[in-house]
Design a protein around this motif. Structure first.
Motif, mmCIF file in Angstrom:
data_model
loop_
_atom_site.group_PDB
_atom_site.id
_atom_site.type_symbol
_atom_site.label_atom_id
_atom_site.label_comp_id
_atom_site.label_asym_id
_atom_site.label_seq_id
_atom_site.Cartn_x
_atom_site.Cartn_y
_atom_site.Cartn_z
ATOM 1 N N ALA A 16 -46.351 3.147 62.840
ATOM 2 C CA ALA A 16 -45.696 4.159 62.006
ATOM 3 C C ALA A 16 -44.554 4.869 62.732
ATOM 4 O O ALA A 16 -43.602 5.338 62.097
ATOM 5 N N GLU A 17 -44.592 4.950 64.048
ATOM 6 C CA GLU A 17 -43.561 5.668 64.801
ATOM 7 C C GLU A 17 -42.511 4.733 65.385
ATOM 8 O O GLU A 17 -41.731 5.134 66.240
ATOM 9 N N TYR A 18 -42.493 3.490 64.926
ATOM 10 C CA TYR A 18 -41.553 2.506 65.449
ATOM 11 C C TYR A 18 -40.399 2.277 64.474
ATOM 12 O O TYR A 18 -40.545 2.450 63.265
ATOM 13 N N ASP A 19 -39.258 1.863 65.024
ATOM 14 C CA ASP A 19 -38.162 1.327 64.225
ATOM 15 C C ASP A 19 -38.290 -0.191 64.255
ATOM 16 O O ASP A 19 -38.499 -0.778 65.329
ATOM 17 N N ALA A 20 -38.180 -0.832 63.104
ATOM 18 C CA ALA A 20 -38.438 -2.269 63.006
ATOM 19 C C ALA A 20 -37.150 -3.059 62.832
ATOM 20 O O ALA A 20 -36.220 -2.627 62.142
ATOM 21 N N TYR A 21 -37.117 -4.253 63.440
ATOM 22 C CA TYR A 21 -35.974 -5.168 63.367
ATOM 23 C C TYR A 21 -36.506 -6.563 63.075
ATOM 24 O O TYR A 21 -37.424 -7.036 63.750
ATOM 25 N N LEU A 22 -35.933 -7.206 62.063
ATOM 26 C CA LEU A 22 -36.395 -8.526 61.662
ATOM 27 C C LEU A 22 -35.226 -9.501 61.617
ATOM 28 O O LEU A 22 -34.167 -9.182 61.076
#
Length: 410
Positions: free
Chosen positions: A368-374
């Motif tokens: 929940a406290e992460y920034d995600a990159y795909l």
């Protein structure tokens, strides 16, 4: 990611709620256009109309786009030379560009970023501001022909306003970019490393400094397929020596990818369009980074890791590297070497035998406290976004560069 020659993004020829007028009227519309913010503030009703039109023509999309190009090339025959000889892929890209713009009409920041990138990128085709009226006329003509009973004066007016917004953003971005950047770069192949029978790591030396950010991508044209451009992400952060690295997988019927993997050699010269993409790290934040890379999608993920390291960040970075088999984890040695170097980095390879990449992500966390990159195949991006939302990551902290294609190329 879509990149459509400027002569293929949208269209208008007449002012809203007035009878049909000649081409000059469209020029007047553009000249009197309000600021982007002022126009965009009133697009909600227009967005409904535009999306309805696109839904109505979708079953006959091939005919609509073919008719559009026929009208365009009839009005401006010289534009034909700006397009590839085979138009099949180009027709698909036009529709995707329209769908992308329609999807984000009510999201001014996202729409503006997307269209500015298109405007800058279209300089490499030789596109000029005076081409946009003909594009508008051709699109309106094609929509009017195929939208059936759903086409009326109000619908046409909505499309005129929408295209006025779209075209002005693109024109302004191109003009601003022209003041400090070339329309394209020449880039010499320095090394060509065939990692697997269908994956090559290619290093390029541009003829001029090429400014970009880790996580961005370029468009590339080979000498073997003129006017056919494809997207490839940079596989490293900007380097002191100015060299660029790309990971390319040859795909069935992929003209450009097969040429790059099986034909390109050191000394060959390619052309690069300007950098684009928003899958970049915000270094003003201290959130952890959760990165999902599938296949050659590991390339921009590797660049992001290098970027975090170069900025001296110590926030946690979790990388899930997915592939069909261990053999397809062609860059795993590099990623594991990075993990040994940086204690804040964790790399988790996942093959199909071990289950789906998204299932592996769910087993760890919390996120929940992460920034995600795909980055990877579209199917992986779709399932990954759903999984990350389910894990509590807000949509505005999930980054990828498919944009409206949620609505790369060979």
């Amino acid at each position: 990611m879509t990149d459509v020659p400027a002569a293929a993004t949208g269209a208008p020829p007449r002012m809203a709620a007035v009878p049909p007028a000649p081409a000059e009227t469209f020029n007047e519309v553009s000249a009197r256009a309000e600021t982007t913010a002022e126009i965009s503030a009133g697009t909600s009703a227009d967005a409904v109309v535009v999306r309805r039109t696109l839904a109505e023509i979708e079953p006959m999309a091939d005919r609509v786009t073919s008719y559009f190009y026929a009208l365009l090339f009839t009005r401006l025959p010289d534009l034909r030379a700006m397009f590839p000889a085979a138009m099949d892929a180009q027709r698909d890209r036009l529709l995707k560009a329209l769908l992308t713009a329609a999807e984000h009409l009510d999201n001014t920041p996202v729409l503006t970023e997307y269209l500015r990138g298109l405007g800058r990128g279209h300089r490499k085709y030789g596109t000029r501001a005076e081409h946009y009226p003909a594009v508008g006329e051709a699109l309106i003509g094609a929509l009017e022909r195929y939208a059936g009973s759903g086409w009326d004066k109000d619908t046409e007016a909505a499309w005129v306003r929408t295209y006025t917004t779209i075209s002005q953003i693109m024109i302004d971005a191109a003009a601003e970019n022209e003041s400090h950047a070339p329309p394209w770069w020449q880039a010499e192949v320095v090394t060509h490393d065939l990692r697997t029978p269908d994956v090559a790591v290619i290093t390029l030396r541009p003829d001029l400094p090429y400014p970009f950010l880790a996580g961005q991508y370029t468009t590339l044209e080979t000498p073997w397929w003129p006017r056919v451009w494809r997207h490839y992400s940079f596989a490293s952060a900007p380097r002191p020596d100015g060299l660029l690295s790309l990971h390319v997988k040859a795909v069935p019927a992929g003209w450009v990818s097969n040429a790059l993997v099986h034909r390109a050699r050191p000394g060959d010269v390619l052309r690069l369009g300007p950098p684009a993409g928003s899958m970049t790290v915000d270094h003003s934040r201290d959130n952890g980074l959760l990165c999902l890379g599938g296949g050659t999608g590991i390339a921009p993920i590797k660049a992001l890791v290098e970027d975090v390291a170069e900025h001296g960040d110590r926030r946690p970075v979790e990388v899930f590297y997915g592939a069909r088999s261990g053999h397809d984890l062609y860059d795993i040695d590099t990623m594991m070497r990075l993990q040994r170097t940086f204690p804040w980095l964790a790399v988790r390879p996942v093959t199909e035998a071990e289950g789906r990449l998204t299932d592996a992500v769910r087993r760890y966390g919390p996120w929940a406290e992460y920034d995600a990159y795909l980055s990877g195949p579209l199917g992986m991006i779709r399932s990954g976004v759903d999984a990350l939302k389910g894990a509590g990551i807000p949509s505005d902290r999930i980054r990828h560069d498919y944009l409206g294609e949620f609505a790369h190329a060979s």
